[in-house]
Design an enzyme around this catalytic site. Structure first.
Site, PDB file in Angstrom:
ATOM      1  N   GLU A   1       0.868  -1.350   0.081  1.00 19.88           N
ATOM      2  CA  GLU A   1      -0.234   0.017  -0.121  1.00 19.88           C
ATOM      3  C   GLU A   1       1.032   1.323   0.061  1.00 19.88           C
ATOM      4  O   GLU A   1       0.437   2.099  -0.475  1.00 19.88           O
ATOM      5  CB  GLU A   1      -0.678   0.060   1.034  1.00 19.88           C
ATOM      6  CG  GLU A   1      -2.090   0.993   1.160  1.00 19.88           C
ATOM      7  CD  GLU A   1      -3.169   0.533   1.942  1.00 19.88           C
ATOM      8  OE1 GLU A   1      -4.276   0.997   1.471  1.00 19.88           O
ATOM      9  OE2 GLU A   1      -2.918  -0.280   3.094  1.00 19.88           O
ATOM     10  N   ASP A   2       2.000   1.109   0.637  1.00 21.85           N
ATOM     11  CA  ASP A   2       2.793   2.404   0.743  1.00 21.85           C
ATOM     12  C   ASP A   2       3.963   2.593   0.175  1.00 21.85           C
ATOM     13  O   ASP A   2       4.789   3.462   0.183  1.00 21.85           O
ATOM     14  CB  ASP A   2       2.866   2.680   2.387  1.00 21.85           C
ATOM     15  CG  ASP A   2       1.685   2.892   2.979  1.00 21.85           C
ATOM     16  OD1 ASP A   2       0.748   3.643   2.749  1.00 21.85           O
ATOM     17  OD2 ASP A   2       1.650   2.569   4.225  1.00 21.85           O
TER      18      ASP A   2
END
Ligand code: MN
Length: 571
Positions: free
Chosen positions: A78-79
């Site tokens: 996600e990051d």
């Protein structure tokens, strides 16, 4: 920053890692470190530290190397610039499955939007039944986020704390992870109730210190007494009640600290169950127990699996003091719940166990996971789902017993009708009465934990509309409403009035309101005070269908101190 050796050491404490597993942890550590390079969190610390702390927590819960590795990698897709496929390529199916599971649980968007919230809960429950580790990683992630919440803006702090106390802490509790549930509650508490938190810190700190000193003196008496009976406990220490749970208890005792006997309790860990009971006997020989305060959760564990013996005695200087007695295994399970079960089973059977992914859903103590799963697929409406989840599964629970010794787990406030429907829809529908502890009891009787309940039934009996006034579980409500739909004749019941009274949170207000109604010779059918965020709203249903009489009553109620607003409707 974190040290890969520390992680490996922690997992090794539970179960020696083989070379392949140690290699896996080192590789995940390196990968995550590079992936998060240069990223900072709001608190200013490197982002990698969050991944590391999450993994460390999982290692402390003694989860396996795959779970700890997935903890290190949980924010990668996600990051960072790496995708889940990169994780799969580097670490294989199992770890990619765990990371993907956590990513899909998503960052809950808790903007009062019930739909989004319900959707997330649905995901959580499904994940739970597929592989428990996904949820444990999410919980470890949340714990670290709560510990660093100070860095976020106030509005966000409140929102995340609310979600933590409404969803994650109860979920942890239901998984038997009391220690985690307590930590989450305590971390959320100062953000949710800053004034109350200040009050507690100011008023309780000294008492805690005083009480701990007192318990040192008690220890000096109990230790030789045990020795005389040839019992060498593994450990005796004091357990301080958490602020958040103390606060909840204080609300029930008029904020009177004198009434709280378990502010600090003495906890004795003994070799085995026999010694637990022997110690209980010795304590009761030394000091008389308070009636009704002996709780044997060894013979009858709580629904979440908690085992221990609790007793409160008139102790030194006649002060009521609580003792908790348990074995090391019970202690571990009480602190770490399902994670402890997991670690035991995994250590015993290794990989084999992990491959049976759904194993937890089969476990008797987690029957509710299955119940939840079945159930959520039957509820289309998100708001309704959320409501029933909050009410039926995450609130305080009681457990009542069937004549055959089966334990039925129900929300507190449940009645024999809820009990009947929890056993089977037909038993619910045909229910005509109940025996509670061998005594005929009304169907709206509020069951207590430990009650022995026998349901009396009559063939071809139909449920009655008036049950809707007192049943607590949505499963019962749904069944009764369903029967009404099939047979509208059942609906006939006299008109009643429901009052919704908005009032100040003042002690005794409920008593004053119900006294005013009784003085007007009006029967109360039910009283309900849903948990409120601001002013509480008291919901009272009465046998009343006369407009004049209703308006006279409203005038009387308005005179009561603290009453802000009154609405009513015929139902
Ligand atoms: Mn995270």
């Amino acid at each position: 920053m974190g040290d890969v050796k520390e992680l490996i050491l922690k997992i090794n404490e539970a179960r020696p890692l083989n070379e392949e597993e140690s290699g896996l942890i080192e590789k995940a550590f390196g990968f995550s470190h590079i992936a998060h390079q240069g990223q900072k969190r709001k608190s200013g610390e490197p982002f990698f530290n969050h991944a590391y702390q999450t993994a460390l927590q999982l290692a402390e819960w003694r989860l396996d190397a795959s779970a700890v590795a997935a903890g290190l990698l949980h924010d990668v897709p996600e990051d960072t610039k790496f995708a889940i496929d990169d994780v799969k390529k580097e670490f294989g199916e199992e770890i990619a499955f765990l990371v993907d599971g956590v990513t899909k649980l998503g960052h809950l968007k808790y903007r009062g939007k019930e739909e989004a919230q319900a959707e997330n809960l649905r995901k959580m429950i499904l994940a739970l039944s597929k592989d428990l580790r996904v949820v444990l990683i999410k919980l470890a992630d949340r714990l670290h986020n709560m510990k660093t919440l100070f860095a976020l803006p106030p509005l966000k702090q409140k929102r995340i704390s609310l979600e933590t106390s409404e969803i994650y802490a109860p979920l942890a509790y239901r998984l038997g992870m009391q220690n985690l549930a307590g930590q989450l509650e305590d971390l959320a508490f100062p953000y949710l109730y800053p004034d109350k938190y200040q009050w507690l810190v100011k008023n309780v700190k000294e008492r805690y210190e005083e009480k701990e000193k007192y318990l040192e003196d008690v220890k000096k008496i109990i230790e030789p007494a045990l020795k005389e009976s040839n019992i060498a406990p593994i450990k005796i220490d004091s357990r301080v009640k958490r602020y958040s749970s103390l606060y909840k208890k204080l609300l029930r005792y008029d904020m009177n600290l004198e009434q709280i006997y378990d502010l600090v309790a003495l906890r004795i860990v003994a070799k085995n169950t026999e010694e637990c009971y022997a110690i209980l006997g010795i304590i009761h020989q030394l000091w008389p127990p308070l009636p009704g305060k002996i709780k044997d959760y060894i013979a009858m564990p709580k629904p979440n699996g908690y085992r221990s013996i609790h007793t409160t005695v008139f102790c030194l200087n006649n002060k009521p003091t609580e003792f908790q007695i348990r074995t090391p295994e019970m202690h571990d399970e009480a602190e770490n719940g399902i994670a402890a079960y997991w670690a035991y089973a995994e250590a015993k059977t290794g990989k084999q166990y992990r491959e049976k992914k759904a194993v937890f859903a089969d476990k008797k103590e987690l029957a509710w996971v299955n119940q939840l799963k079945e159930w959520q697929s039957g509820i289309a409406d998100s708001a309704e789902f959320l409501q029933s989840l909050k009410i039926d599964f995450l609130k305080d629970r009681i457990f009542a017993v069937t004549p055959k010794g089966g334990v039925i787990d129900l929300p507190s406030g449940s009645t024999p009708v809820d009990f009947a429907y929890a056993i089977h829809t037909e038993i619910g529908n045909q229910c005509i009465g109940a025996k509670v502890n061998d005594k005929i009891s009304p169907l709206d009787y509020r069951l207590q934990s430990g009650d022995l309940v026998e349901i009396l039934t009559q063939k071809s009996k139909k449920p009655s509309a008036s049950w809707l006034d007192f049943v607590k579980t949505n499963i019962a409500k749904k069944a009764v409403k369903g029967a009404m739909k099939e047979n509208p004749l059942l609906k006939k019941h006299p008109l009643r009035t429901e009052f919704r009274i908005t009032a100040e949170d003042r002690v005794g207000i409920l008593k004053d309101v119900s006294a005013a109604i009784s003085r007007s010779h009006i029967n109360i059918i039910s009283v309900n005070v849903p948990p409120a965020t601001h002013f509480p709203v008291i919901k009272i249903r009465c046998e009343l269908n006369n407009k004049e009489k209703t308006e006279r009553l409203v005038l009387k109620l308005k005179e009561i101190k603290g009453v802000k607003e009154i609405n009513y409707k015929l139902i």
